[in-house]
Enzyme design. Sequence first.
Site, PDB file in Angstrom:
ATOM      1  N   CYS A  94       2.782  75.621  37.839  1.00 21.63           N
ATOM      2  CA  CYS A  94       2.728  75.291  37.381  1.00 21.63           C
ATOM      3  C   CYS A  94       2.667  74.275  36.265  1.00 21.63           C
ATOM      4  CB  CYS A  94       2.113  77.325  36.641  1.00 21.63           C
ATOM      5  SG  CYS A  94       0.941  77.968  35.793  1.00 21.63           S
ATOM      6  N   HIS A 221       1.547  80.467  41.366  1.00 21.77           N
ATOM      7  CA  HIS A 221       2.073  81.053  41.153  1.00 21.77           C
ATOM      8  C   HIS A 221       2.349  81.553  42.555  1.00 21.77           C
ATOM      9  CE1 HIS A 221       3.880  80.735  36.891  1.00 21.77           C
ATOM     10  NE2 HIS A 221       2.415  80.311  36.721  1.00 21.77           N
ATOM     11  N   GLU A 223       5.815  82.146  43.774  1.00 14.38           N
ATOM     12  CA  GLU A 223       6.411  83.364  43.678  1.00 14.38           C
ATOM     13  C   GLU A 223       6.438  84.453  43.126  1.00 14.38           C
ATOM     14  OE1 GLU A 223       5.324  81.338  41.616  1.00 14.38           O
ATOM     15  OE2 GLU A 223       6.272  81.622  39.695  1.00 14.38           O
TER      16      GLU A 223
END
Lengths: 265, 82
Positions: A94, A221, A223
């Site tokens: 990002c 993202h 994660e």
Amino acid sequence: MKKSDMRVAIVRMEGTNCEQELQDAFTVLGVDSKFVHIKQLKELTGFHCVVIPGGFSAGDYVRAGAIFASLIKTKIFKELKEFIKEGYPVLGICNGFQILVEMGFLPGKGRGRACLAPNDSGVYECRPTLVRNENRGKCVFTNKLKRKEIRMMPCAHAEGKIILEEPKKMLSQLKADDQIVFRWVDPDGKLAGYPWNPNGSLDNLAGLCNMEGNVLGLMPHPERSFFRWQHVDWVRKGLSAPGGYNVGDGRAIFESVIECISKKF
Amino acid sequence: MFKGEIEVRLKEGVDDPEGKNTLKTLNLLGFSEVRAVCTSRKFEILLEGRSMKEVRERLEKICQRLLANPVIHEYEIKVSKQ
């Protein structure tokens, strides 16, 4: 190299986010990671991977990532360049992607310039999104993904529209050199417009890697979908997943890079 | 002391979602005569320097290094003595 010998640097400054999720991801996979503030980062010796997290570094002032990129340029640019040249992996998620583009690591030397412009919608897009793995094997972060496989990774950005300086020429170069890693798609895996493509990015581009494949920048993202319980439908569909119990769609990115480090170094 | 006024705007042909959304809202509010809205950012910078020429060159570098992204932005620099 054994997993227990690996060390990952998670570089942060005021305004970065999801560092904890990143650290948790590496910890679950048995790899040590360390938060390093950009002001304290003096060298990269002892690290085997650098991750620049998402967020709104320096309040997104001037332009998303412009100030963080300038700080890295003045503090540790040479070392980072050398780190990449030696083949160590660097991941920008990002805001981290915006920073890698600002610094010129992506699309890379001699590839022309790119930019992450404001979303077509004019607003901050924060929701689950689907990406398709486009890479043919160059990128070290997607070895564990099958080609054309669709994964859910949430997006959370206001400036994620990839613009290339010379769109036609650069796009065909990126395709030919296997630098396109992810594209935004709909549930059928087709390239589709808004809302599937949250920012209006050229050719639905969502993630790019460098010529060598060891630097990856992506807008969604991974994660934030590392565990199955981070998926919005886990209550309805349960925690069992094709990859195993509580395995989320983003986990493969981390597993891939760890495997790459253990094989290469 | 010199004052530099730098306006950074999107190049022609680059989408301006903020401008488009402002246009839509203005039309909704009844300003139906509004046909187009473009946004830009202005930076006012106070800086030391020996001459207008030198200051302009430094401001040019400031734009290239930080304030503007050459892929999507163009900029205009005005310099005045304070």
